[in-house]
Design an enzyme around this catalytic site. Structure first.
Site, PDB file in Angstrom:
ATOM      1  N   HIS A  41       0.817  -1.110  -0.063  1.00 12.97           N
ATOM      2  CA  HIS A  41      -0.016   0.053  -0.073  1.00 12.97           C
ATOM      3  C   HIS A  41       0.789   1.131  -0.032  1.00 12.97           C
ATOM      4  CE1 HIS A  41      -2.687   2.772   2.064  1.00 12.97           C
ATOM      5  NE2 HIS A  41      -3.389   2.596   1.103  1.00 12.97           N
ATOM      6  N   HIS A  83      -1.102  10.378  -2.689  1.00 11.84           N
ATOM      7  CA  HIS A  83      -2.481   9.847  -2.211  1.00 11.84           C
ATOM      8  C   HIS A  83      -3.465  11.149  -2.394  1.00 11.84           C
ATOM      9  CE1 HIS A  83      -5.736   9.095   0.684  1.00 11.84           C
ATOM     10  NE2 HIS A  83      -5.600   8.021   0.026  1.00 11.84           N
TER      11      HIS A  83
END
Length: 293
Positions: A41, A83
């Site tokens: 991730h 992100h």
């Protein structure tokens, strides 16, 4: 054609990630033996600053099957790995990514925040790390890496999907001569995924779902998603064994996020998920390894 595409996508995971004679002792599969997918991730972001080369490289060393890359787009149309839509959290600069050029973003420090937030994990090498572009990631991590890419906030970035596919084709990561599943693309935006599916239906797509209560999915929702995607993803705390079973019985893959504790990894594998996102691919690799017969 869609049936063949879906079977090929499912079969890929069996072929790539598990010898034919092996199976997980506690993870049921309707598609034959499989090894759940270990997705790093934002890289191994529990150990190094997210979306930087140290995190991506650690994810590979720790045997993550995929490198996850969140995409934003700069003012001058470059795809970068970040992100948030804003620069604040990981660079200290105030403002939206879309309002800065790549040259301006390259001057920012994307690593120091990690040392400040996690002093016990701090390293001098993290100071001054740059925000990487998608091209730079592919060039450095190489053609043999597997990339799990998310189109973030595509409504802010007209043309994001075209730019993404142009780059993937340029580096020969998708197409007739590449195995299905070398690239996975996910998004919360069904419109973005449908657009990609129209341009290249060979790329496996994952529909991300957001739940503010225990997750429920209807047969109608499943049918709509299966028209363009091979699986779904959601926060792991929203789901239950019954939800996982219904999704798996429908023929969809399921990849919860972001699972960092071993007991949660064990629980989800018992429920039959086909993989998960983690900031600690080393932990997940250990959990999966212990379950192999």
């Amino acid at each position: 054609m869609k049936y063949i595409y879906r079977i090929a996508a499912i079969g890929l995971f069996c072929i790539l990630f598990l010898p034919a004679e092996s199976a997980l002792a506690k993870s049921p599969s309707h598609f034959g033996p499989f090894k759940p997918i270990n997705i790093s991730h934002r890289g191994a972001s529990g150990h190094a600053p997210e979306h930087t080369f140290p995190a991506y490289e650690l994810g590979t060393i720790m045997e993550g099957d995929y490198i996850e890359i969140d995409l934003q787009m700069t003012k001058d149309g470059e795809l970068i790995a970040m992100h948030d839509e804003t620069l604040d959290r990981t660079t200290g600069e105030t403002g939206m990514v879309k309002d800065f050029t790549l040259a301006q973003i390259k001057k920012l420090d994307a690593g120091s925040w990690f040392n400040e937030t996690f002093p016990q994990k701090a390293k001098p090498d993290y100071l001054g790390l740059q925000v990487p572009t998608l091209r730079e990631i592919i060039e450095q991590m190489g053609p043999n890496a597997r990339y799990y890419i998310e189109t973030k906030s595509p409504e802010f970035y007209p043309g994001m999907e075209e730019k993404l596919l142009d780059i993937l084709h340029e580096y020969n990561l998708v197409g007739e001569n590449q195995p299905v599943g070398k690239i996975m693309i996910q998004s919360f935006s069904a419109e973005s995924l449908k657009k990609i599916h129209q341009m290249d239906e060979s790329i496996p797509l994952i529909q991300l779902l957001s739940y503010y209560a225990p997750a429920i999915i209807t047969n109608e929702e499943v049918a709509k998603i299966k028209a363009y995607a091979v699986g779904i993803g959601m926060h792991y705390t929203a789901i239950s064994p019954g939800y996982v079973k219904k999704v798996r019985d429908s023929g969809l893959l399921i990849y919860p996020y972001t699972v960092n504790e071993k007991e949660d990894m064990e629980m989800l594998l018992d429920w039959g998920v086909t993989g998960m996102f983690t900031n600690y691919p080393d932990r997940l690799n250990e959990v999966i390894g212990k379950r192999m017969p």
